[in-house]
Motif scaffolding. Structure first.
Motif: not given
Length: 458
Positions: A113-125
């Motif tokens: 997420l940090a490498a992508q930059g910007g505001r984003s969200c993801v779900t992991t387990h």
């Protein structure tokens, strides 16, 4: 498979309607349940994202990017802010949660997420569903990113609880729907069951009772009208059967009386061989007439309103009837003359000979019975058919009796001395209508009566 479905399919209308209602309600409940739980899951996810963004904004406020290097400011409650928080500066990990390892699944997800930059969200387990959201920290000289994480297990638990609760509610609703549908259909069909029982009883006893006299809902009123029409047809068939029996009795009476008279005359005194032969011929002729009457009436009853097949030469049939009428007792004793006239010896009618005889014979018998001296049978062509007039010089039909002339069992003068049953004229009209013809009484200003037979052309 089809046989299985056939066995499982309800055989009663109440069961079928209840099953259709249950199936429809099930489909509707499934659609509503899926839509409701989808909305709930999205709403819970939005709540989780809002909480992550709020936490990310709070952590971003502790990151100082104004200097040459990114610094993390010390604030009260830092322990709470460091929980599930990753801070990156120029792609380097500055701070991570104490419980997370540098190579763990959550840290790897935060790195991406940090490498992508910007505001984003993801779900992991990682021991359950975890939601991660990134938030960049604006700065003049350095780029920092804050990644926050939130355990989604409580949200998923709430969603699962709502799903189970909605399924339980659906089951209760479907059970109530099925029970109420069966009850409603049973009450709605109760009048139909009652009407069916009444129709069965009324048809068995030829009752005059009908359903139309009671106010009912539109659908039941239509059903009642259909049942009333059916009962009327059954009653008409019963009347037709009774009338056929009377007509058979009436038509067979004359040849049977002739047979009895011939036998009485033959047995009265010794006869020669010639007399015996003549008696036998008369009896055979009367028996053949009885057979023709039975065949004609039974064929008419069997064919109903269908047109009788075959054609006939009109004048030969009428002459044969006139010759037969000459052997009756009244003609012999009172010398009533029967004359047959016609314009065309090739005149043809679209009915068999036997049916033409049975149509004209009652009219001729009636004319001979009431004539003083003369009966005329006149045949001629008319547009599209044949017309036969039977005219006598008798007293005629009383004007008051004319409307009842063709009603079975009605006679103008029951005490006139002859044994008629009042069925000859109705029989003649019914037989004529069978192939599309007609018999009617033509009013005359002088003495006598005229009956007109109209038949299709042959």
């Amino acid at each position: 498979m089809r046989a299985f479905l056939s066995r499982c399919w309800p055989r009663t209308l109440r069961g079928r309607l209840s099953l259709v209602a249950l199936t429809t309600a099930t489909l509707l409940m499934v659609i509503l349940t899926v839509a409701f739980n989808t909305v709930v899951q999205r709403h819970l996810q939005h709540q989780a994202d809002d909480e992550l963004r709020t936490r990310g904004a709070a952590v971003a406020a502790t990151v100082d990017t104004s200097g040459p290097r990114v610094r993390i400011l010390e604030t009260p409650g830092e322990e709470l802010l460091d929980t599930n928080v990753w801070i990156y500066a120029d792609g380097r990990l500055l701070e991570k949660p104490p419980s997370a390892t540098a190579t763990g699944p959550l840290t790897r997800a935060a790195d991406r997420l940090a490498a992508q930059g910007g505001r984003s969200c993801v779900t992991t387990h990682s021991h359950g569903p975890v939601r991660l959201c990134s938030r960049p920290v604006p700065g003049d000289k350095g780029a920092a990113v804050v990644v926050t994480a939130l355990d989604l297990s409580p949200y998923r638990s709430s969603a699962d609880t709502l799903l189970l609760a909605s399924l339980a509610l659906d089951a209760v609703m479907l059970a109530c729907t099925y029970a109420l549908t069966r009850l409603a259909v049973r009450r709605a069909l109760r009048p139909v069951h009652t009407m069916t029982e009444h129709a069965t009883q009324w048809s068995a006893i030829a009752s005059k009772e009908r359903f139309g006299s009671v106010a009912r809902p539109t659908e039941l009123a239509q059903l009642g009208g259909s049942l009333d029409a059916l009962l009327d047809r059954i009653r008409a068939l019963l009347r037709h059967e009774q009338q056929l029996t009377r007509e058979l009795s009436h038509e067979l009476r004359n040849p049977l009386a002739r047979i009895i008279a011939e036998l009485d005359w033959w047995q009265a005194r010794p006869r020669s061989a010639a007399d015996t032969r003549t008696t036998h011929e008369a009896i055979a002729d009367a028996a053949q007439s009885m057979r023709t009457i039975c065949d004609t009436l039974l064929d008419d009853a069997r064919d109903g309103a269908d047109a009788a097949p075959g054609t006939s030469d009109v004048l030969p049939v009428l002459r044969r009837l006139a010759d037969r009428a000459a052997t009756t007792e009244k003609v012999t004793t009172e010398k009533v003359e029967v004359i047959v006239t016609g314009q065309d010896d090739g005149l043809s009618a679209g009915v068999p000979d036997a049916l033409l005889e049975r149509i004209v014979s009652p009219l001729l018998d009636n004319a001979v019975r009431h004539a003083r001296a003369r009966v005329e049978i006149r045949a001629r062509a008319r547009p599209g058919g044949v017309r036969v007039d039977v005219t006598d010089d008798g007293p005629g039909v009383p004007a008051s009796f004319a409307p009842q002339l063709f009603q079975p069992g009605r006679r103008a003068d029951p005490g006139d001395g002859h044994g008629g049953a009042g069925l000859g004229l109705p029989l003649s009209r019914r037989l004529a209508r069978s192939p599309g013809g007609e018999v009617h009484h033509e009013e005359r200003h002088g003495s006598g009566a005229t009956f007109v037979v109209s038949l299709p052309a042959g």
